[in-house]
Design a protein around this motif. Sequence first.
Motif: not given
Length: 342
Positions: A251, A255, A287, A290-291, A293-294
Amino acid sequence: MIIFWAGFAAAIVALIASYAIAGRDWGPHAVLLRIRGQRLAISGALGELTVFILCSLLLLILGAVSHHSSITQIVATYGLLLTAFFFGLLVFQSLSGWGIGGKTTEGSKSVRLASALLCYRIYASIFLTGVLAALLILYDHASVQLLAFEQLAEAPRAKLENRMPANIETFVTTLEWSALDMQMLLRSNYDILDPTLVFAVGIFVINLFVLMTPLRWMSAIGQTHQTLWSLMVALITLGAVCVWLYSVSYYPTVNAYMHALEAYGANLKSAPPDAVQRYAEIVLDFSVQKTAYWFVSNMIFSNGGALILIGLATSQVLFETVLRWRKKPNRSDILASPVTPD
């Protein structure tokens, strides 16, 4: 490796000695077999020895898979911790009275069973120290890989920060190459999980071996609820490494790259629509990436080891559920029946 093989030999000697000293007093820990209608009880030492050899093999595989953290390096780096853990376990077992045969009995058998318990506690301490060594291999491998990943992550950002495009063609080319480098880097990030997946899959394979053989009736190691504990250890270890990887490395890297993209986008003034569209696609793509879930979904569906892990975990849970619904044989009745000697 000398220390590994010395510990391996010492554990085997201590295990066999504990059962030899205890004799028939540890009969309830025997492995029960049925061969052509006859009941056969084999010393539990054979069952525990089988599991110990499999776990030792898993430790060797972990050391081979983790190129940056071999068993020799772990012993050299964390030798003091491993030694303190080993003796701490011995002290804890002695103070708590824990042992395969429970508390010693009164009379002449007390000294003999106390000696058997001491030998077994030495074996158990070596075994659990090996588990700690395996976890240290995973930790050390991830630490080295994350440090290298953070250093490599500077190159894609540097392409955006240090090169101001002279024209729109240079702008798009620099953007595309930088995004490609970052995508390739993020894919390599999942390789950090390889030793952890090997560790978890190895535990599930060993558990399935225990559950699908007569070893499951050996009360010392083979009760089904104890395999659930090892299942939890494997899943917690995998989950902890994933959380660490995502929060410390994945992350922050994505970011920081998006901040570099945002600054680079200031050069889009009066740019043609196709360049703006391509820039927007790349920003939206990162975008999403970076989650959490992904990160989890990509790890599961792009890494074959994770699929194997889920399949083995599911198989183990289902198999244990079936075992719990089946009526277990009465061990006391079986042991009271005529038994073929070892």
